[in-house]
Design an enzyme around this catalytic site. Structure first.
Site, PDB file in Angstrom:
ATOM      1  N   CYS A   1       0.807  -1.216   0.000  1.00 64.59           N
ATOM      2  CA  CYS A   1       0.000   0.000   0.000  1.00 64.59           C
ATOM      3  C   CYS A   1       0.850   1.283   0.000  1.00 64.59           C
ATOM      4  CB  CYS A   1      -0.968  -0.033   1.192  1.00 64.59           C
ATOM      5  SG  CYS A   1      -2.365   1.097   1.013  1.00 64.59           S
TER       6      CYS A   1
ATOM      7  N   ARG B   1     -13.086   5.238  -2.271  1.00 58.36           N
ATOM      8  CA  ARG B   1     -12.210   4.321  -1.549  1.00 58.36           C
ATOM      9  C   ARG B   1     -12.490   2.898  -2.013  1.00 58.36           C
ATOM     10  NH1 ARG B   1      -8.754   5.745   1.924  1.00 58.36           N
ATOM     11  NH2 ARG B   1      -7.629   4.134   3.049  1.00 58.36           N
TER      12      ARG B   1
ATOM     13  N   HIS C   1      -3.640  -6.313   1.958  1.00 59.28           N
ATOM     14  CA  HIS C   1      -3.448  -6.297   3.405  1.00 59.28           C
ATOM     15  C   HIS C   1      -3.972  -7.614   3.971  1.00 59.28           C
ATOM     16  CE1 HIS C   1      -2.337  -2.067   3.716  1.00 59.28           C
ATOM     17  NE2 HIS C   1      -3.333  -1.764   2.892  1.00 59.28           N
TER      18      HIS C   1
END
Length: 237
Positions: free
Chosen positions: A93, A127, A189
């Site tokens: 990220c 997002r 993640h």
């Protein structure tokens, strides 16, 4: 016991969404394969250690990326030399974005990266959140994406893999992550390494081969990891 040195970049600033789990997983699997993991933490204004065999970096807020910008630009040449030498690295990220040329935040700030990946990232109003499934040379990878940055790879830059579920780099071109030599960037993640043992062992095998020559992985029971992967397959959120 033979040692494998892990460099963890900016553990205070770039360590959200549980990315520290990647370090813990890597340490344990290095032990299971018969080596001693030695961890070095790099903080801003410190010098890099002499011996670096694997490099890890995690996610962080835009402000954290801005805070470490000057430092990573200072050590950028050394990281490039390691990448050219075939040292395996995994950047998640925010650190993935800093390994590209630049990141333009939603306030218009330009945060410069070190350009190991020929790519750049721009913040968006949408997002991208959810379970991410990616087809890669290491098989199917699972993780949880949570990012507003859209990363676009320039022509010739290899991706980590193709998106099978989720958004990946930008939600448009079906790519996820990037790969330059043995350096990988990803939005996975979760953290990424516990759910993807084949990928984890790939990092270890590369480091061990670089250090000691021919290397054969030891068999490890991964039933917990594969149980987690089965759960990830079925989860909608």
């Amino acid at each position: 016991m033979k040692k494998i040195n892990i460099l963890h970049l900016y553990p205070n600033e770039m360590n959200i969404y549980g990315d520290r789990g990647n370090l813990l997983t890597l340490m344990r699997r290095i032990e299971w394969h018969g080596f001693e993991p030695v961890v070095h933490f790099h903080h801003a204004k410190n010098t890099l250690p002499k011996n670096i065999d694997i490099v890890l970096g995690g996610g962080g807020q835009d402000s954290a990326q801005s805070d470490i910008q000057d430092d990573i630009l200072m050590i950028g040449d050394e990281l490039h030399k390691l990448a050219d030498a075939g040292v395996p690295m995994l950047m998640i990220c925010g650190m993935y974005q800093l390994f590209c040329h630049k990141f333009i935040t939603n306030t218009g700030e330009e945060i410069k990266g070190i350009g190991i990946f020929d790519a750049e990232t721009r913040a968006s109003s949408q997002r991208m959140v959810g379970n991410l499934k990616v087809n890669s040379e290491f098989g199917i990878l699972y993780g949880f994406e949570n990012h507003s940055g859209r990363t676009f790879l320039n022509q010739g830059q290899n991706a980590l893999g193709k998106v099978l579920r989720g958004n990946g780099n930008n939600g448009q071109d079906g790519t996820e992550g990037a790969q330059t030599n043995n350096v990988f960037g990803a939005y996975l993640h979760g953290p990424m390494l516990p759910n993807n043992p084949r990928f984890t062992d790939g990092l270890i095998a590369t480091a061990a081969s670089n250090l000691f020559g021919e290397f054969k992985l030891k068999p490890i029971s991964d039933h917990y990891a594969y149980a987690a992967r089965e759960t990830a397959k079925k989860r909608k959120y």
